[in-house]
Design an enzyme around this catalytic site. Structure first.
Site, mmCIF file in Angstrom:
data_model
loop_
_atom_site.group_PDB
_atom_site.id
_atom_site.type_symbol
_atom_site.label_atom_id
_atom_site.label_comp_id
_atom_site.label_asym_id
_atom_site.label_seq_id
_atom_site.Cartn_x
_atom_site.Cartn_y
_atom_site.Cartn_z
ATOM 1 N N VAL A 92 14.046 86.659 63.720
ATOM 2 C CA VAL A 92 14.727 86.126 62.549
ATOM 3 C C VAL A 92 13.680 85.512 61.639
ATOM 4 O O VAL A 92 12.813 84.763 62.094
ATOM 5 C CB VAL A 92 15.773 85.069 62.965
ATOM 6 C CG1 VAL A 92 16.453 84.469 61.746
ATOM 7 C CG2 VAL A 92 16.807 85.697 63.892
ATOM 8 N N LEU A 93 13.742 85.857 60.352
ATOM 9 C CA LEU A 93 12.767 85.329 59.396
ATOM 10 C C LEU A 93 13.234 83.958 58.890
ATOM 11 O O LEU A 93 14.433 83.703 58.781
ATOM 12 C CB LEU A 93 12.600 86.315 58.240
ATOM 13 C CG LEU A 93 11.997 87.662 58.686
ATOM 14 C CD1 LEU A 93 12.270 88.755 57.660
ATOM 15 C CD2 LEU A 93 10.502 87.528 58.956
ATOM 16 N N HIS A 109 20.745 98.105 61.065
ATOM 17 C CA HIS A 109 21.414 97.539 62.236
ATOM 18 C C HIS A 109 22.376 98.579 62.806
ATOM 19 O O HIS A 109 23.128 99.207 62.046
ATOM 20 C CB HIS A 109 22.162 96.263 61.838
ATOM 21 C CG HIS A 109 22.814 95.612 63.010
ATOM 22 N ND1 HIS A 109 22.100 94.923 63.964
ATOM 23 C CD2 HIS A 109 24.104 95.592 63.413
ATOM 24 C CE1 HIS A 109 22.927 94.496 64.902
ATOM 25 N NE2 HIS A 109 24.146 94.884 64.589
ATOM 26 N N ASP A 141 19.040 88.345 54.494
ATOM 27 C CA ASP A 141 19.147 86.942 54.066
ATOM 28 C C ASP A 141 18.755 86.055 55.251
ATOM 29 O O ASP A 141 18.086 86.528 56.170
ATOM 30 C CB ASP A 141 20.541 86.645 53.485
ATOM 31 C CG ASP A 141 21.633 86.718 54.532
ATOM 32 O OD1 ASP A 141 21.315 86.903 55.727
ATOM 33 O OD2 ASP A 141 22.814 86.582 54.153
ATOM 34 N N GLY A 143 20.465 84.831 57.680
ATOM 35 C CA GLY A 143 21.240 84.942 58.918
ATOM 36 C C GLY A 143 20.729 86.057 59.820
ATOM 37 O O GLY A 143 19.725 86.703 59.545
ATOM 38 N N ALA A 173 22.571 108.730 63.311
ATOM 39 C CA ALA A 173 23.123 108.221 62.042
ATOM 40 C C ALA A 173 22.094 107.323 61.341
ATOM 41 O O ALA A 173 21.972 107.348 60.108
ATOM 42 C CB ALA A 173 24.422 107.454 62.296
HETATM 43 C C1 GAR Z 1 17.468 100.416 66.041
HETATM 44 O O1 GAR Z 1 18.635 100.927 66.628
HETATM 45 C C2 GAR Z 1 17.798 99.323 65.055
HETATM 46 O O2 GAR Z 1 18.981 99.551 64.341
HETATM 47 C C3 GAR Z 1 17.949 98.147 65.966
HETATM 48 O O3 GAR Z 1 16.875 98.282 66.869
HETATM 49 C C4 GAR Z 1 16.631 99.665 67.085
HETATM 50 C C5 GAR Z 1 15.154 99.905 66.920
HETATM 51 O O4 GAR Z 1 14.818 101.215 67.284
HETATM 52 N N1 GAR Z 1 17.916 96.901 65.257
HETATM 53 C C6 GAR Z 1 18.684 95.863 65.566
HETATM 54 O O5 GAR Z 1 19.428 95.847 66.526
HETATM 55 C C7 GAR Z 1 18.576 94.697 64.613
HETATM 56 N N2 GAR Z 1 19.494 93.684 64.953
HETATM 57 P P1 GAR Z 1 13.453 101.850 66.793
HETATM 58 O O6 GAR Z 1 12.359 100.813 67.089
HETATM 59 O O7 GAR Z 1 13.279 103.079 67.649
HETATM 60 O O8 GAR Z 1 13.577 102.137 65.334
#
Ligand code: GAR
Length: 197
Positions: A92-93, A109, A141, A143, A173
């Protein structure tokens, strides 16, 4: 050409997909740097294999989030970064960082936000037995997985699904939607800086 920094913490498949699309001319941008908050992760190997500069700013070397974000900020300034693309960046930034960079930090996400924020979104949706989940790209943001939404795509949960097949479809997706969202932001059609923080 806008200079992009990719922030990663894991396997780096979204970063890899975006860099490949940039190199294929489907996204007009300069993949200037990949920054990881952890040493030894797959994303660093992928960046190097793609010929993109990859560096580690190990969060464990900093006393707190403010100190880490200051080091991150200095690195972004040094590399003259225009847009910060979080791709599996699991930190989290701080409010100070977000306010300073408002409108130029985007995140992906693996859920239909605001449903299932956090680090285990696909499993959380699976455990909740919902009929559909999806993926979201949004401006960052202060959060956790909040902030104005740029693009979303639904992914139905099918009767024959296992958690693994669902994960594969959610990631597929992501590989579709993140390039589209990045192109929208780069085109200036969606201006993060004009949105309210
Ligand atoms: C992805 O599914 C991304 O959406 C998720 O982490 C994965 C990273 O995969 N991010 C979160 O859950 C953020 N809260 P990757 O390193 O192979 O791109």
């Amino acid at each position: 050409m806008k200079r992009i920094a990719f922030l990663v913490s894991g396997s780096g498949t979204n970063m890899e997909n975006l860099v490949k699309q940039i190199k294929a001319g489907k996204i007009q941008a300069d993949p200037a740097i990949v920054i990881s908050n952890k040493p030894g992760i797959k994303a660093l190997e992928k960046a190097t294999a793609l010929g993109v500069k990859a560096i580690v700013i190990d969060h464990k070397a900093y006393a707190d989030r403010v100190a880490f974000d200051k080091a991150l900020e200095e690195c972004l300034e040094f590399h003259k970064i225009d847009l910060i693309v979080l791709a599996g960046f699991m930190r989290v930034l701080t409010e100070g960082f977000v306010k300073k960079n408002w409108g130029r930090v985007i995140n992906i996400h693996p859920a239909l936000l605001p449903a299932f924020p956090g680090a285990h979104a696909i499993k959380d949706a699976w455990d909740a037995k919902v009929q559909e989940t999806g993926v979201t790209v949004h401006f960052v943001d202060c959060g956790v997985d909040t902030g104005p939404i740029i693009l979303q795509r639904k992914v139905p949960i099918l009767s024959g699904d296992t958690l693994q097949t669902l994960e594969t479809r959610v990631h597929d997706a992501e590989y579709e939607i993140y390039p589209e969202a990045l192109n929208l932001v780069l085109s200036g059609k969606i201006k993060g800086s004009s949105l309210k923080l």
